[in-house]
Design an enzyme around this catalytic site. Structure first.
Site, PDB file in Angstrom:
ATOM      1  N   SER A   1       0.857  -1.185   0.000  1.00  0.00           N
ATOM      2  CA  SER A   1       0.000   0.000   0.000  1.00  0.00           C
ATOM      3  C   SER A   1       0.883   1.221   0.000  1.00  0.00           C
ATOM      4  O   SER A   1       1.953   1.226   0.632  1.00  0.00           O
ATOM      5  CB  SER A   1      -0.888   0.013   1.244  1.00  0.00           C
ATOM      6  OG  SER A   1      -1.488   1.279   1.431  1.00  0.00           O
TER       7      SER A   1
ATOM      8  N   TYR B   1      -1.919  -0.976  10.123  1.00  0.00           N
ATOM      9  CA  TYR B   1      -2.029  -1.315   8.704  1.00  0.00           C
ATOM     10  C   TYR B   1      -0.769  -0.866   7.950  1.00  0.00           C
ATOM     11  O   TYR B   1      -0.219  -1.623   7.144  1.00  0.00           O
ATOM     12  CB  TYR B   1      -3.264  -0.651   8.103  1.00  0.00           C
ATOM     13  CG  TYR B   1      -3.472  -0.938   6.640  1.00  0.00           C
ATOM     14  CD1 TYR B   1      -4.035  -2.138   6.216  1.00  0.00           C
ATOM     15  CD2 TYR B   1      -3.116  -0.008   5.665  1.00  0.00           C
ATOM     16  CE1 TYR B   1      -4.234  -2.410   4.870  1.00  0.00           C
ATOM     17  CE2 TYR B   1      -3.311  -0.269   4.316  1.00  0.00           C
ATOM     18  CZ  TYR B   1      -3.866  -1.459   3.934  1.00  0.00           C
ATOM     19  OH  TYR B   1      -4.052  -1.720   2.598  1.00  0.00           O
TER      20      TYR B   1
END
Length: 256
Positions: free
Chosen positions: A150, A163
């Site tokens: 990401s 995350y």
């Protein structure tokens, strides 16, 4: 999504984790349209089977197997079943991850149990799924692993530390895996998408969505169709000598 793929994956056999819906389903569909046989692996059994059935009904060779990336036995069982159904393996897309409903908390507010779950699924699950598939990938000609990272790990997104840390781990693992598996002819790369408009990101505040749009060189929302082409390339024969790389796919939000 166009009916004709710009990349050929004819004859390839590919597993897509987290392929029941959202970006994973878009990957599975694009890979199938490119000519590959695909197994969708997901904890969402009803949704995963429904996606597989839809793509099969459209004339593609797509199956489903249940997968819980938090359980080691489930990972090995799914890998064995998927390879058995496909008759071998040429590519693995490690897309499965926890991303929904976990943002918005400072590093002081994140519960330890949630941190552990995110890291277990996103980082450890990527490692274990790759490990379970290695014997089959080694038998392939120029096997491929594509890990979904990401761009939050590239710019240090706040209020999402667990995350971001898990995806930073995926980036680091990708580079180490590429070094270890190079002699086996297996290419390992990572993609780092920006904020993609899918079910998993519906909870993201509008302020964060606008931050992405306004910070991009291409100032518009990002959709799954913007991401799948990079995955097709990394799975294809055109990327046989590309390994250990991290490809940001975010419309120029991150400029290397």
């Amino acid at each position: 999504m166009a009916d004709k793929s710009p990349v050929s994956l004819d004859g390839k056999r590919v597993i897509v984790t987290g392929g029941a819906r959202g970006l994973g389903a878009a990957f599975a569909e694009a890979i199938a349209k490119a000519g590959a046989r695909v197994i969708i692996a997901d904890i969402l059994e009803d949704a995963g089977q429904k996606t597989a059935d839809r793509l099969t009904g459209a004339g593609h060779d797509v199956g489903f197997c249940a997968l819980d990336l938090n359980i080691r036995a489930s990972i090995q069982d799914c890998a064995d079943k998927a390879v058995g159904q496909l008759g071998g393996l040429d590519g693995l897309v490690n897309n499965g991850a926890i991303a929904t409903g976990i943002g918005g908390k400072t590093m002081e507010e994140i519960e330890v149990e949630v941190w552990d779950q995110v890291m277990n699924v996103n980082a450890r699950g990527t490692w274990l799924m790759s490990r379970a598939c290695l014997p089959s990938l080694r038998k392939s000609v120029n096997g491929k692993i594509v890990n979904l990272a990401s761009d939050t790990a590239l710019w240090g997104a706040p209020l999402l530390l667990h995350y971001v840390a898990s995806k930073g781990a995926v980036i680091a693992m990708t580079r180490s895996m590429a070094r270890e598996l190079g002699d086996d002819g297996i290419a390992v790369n990572a993609m780092a998408p920006g904020l993609v408009l899918v079910e998993a990101t519906e909870y993201v505040p509008e302020e964060r969505k606008q931050h992405y749009i306004q910070g991009r060189a291409m100032q518009r929302a990002q959709t799954p169709d913007d991401v799948v082409g990079a995955a097709l390339f990394l799975l294809s024969d055109a990327a046989d000598f590309v390994t250990g790389q991290v490809l940001p796919v975010n419309g120029g939000f991150i400029l290397n």
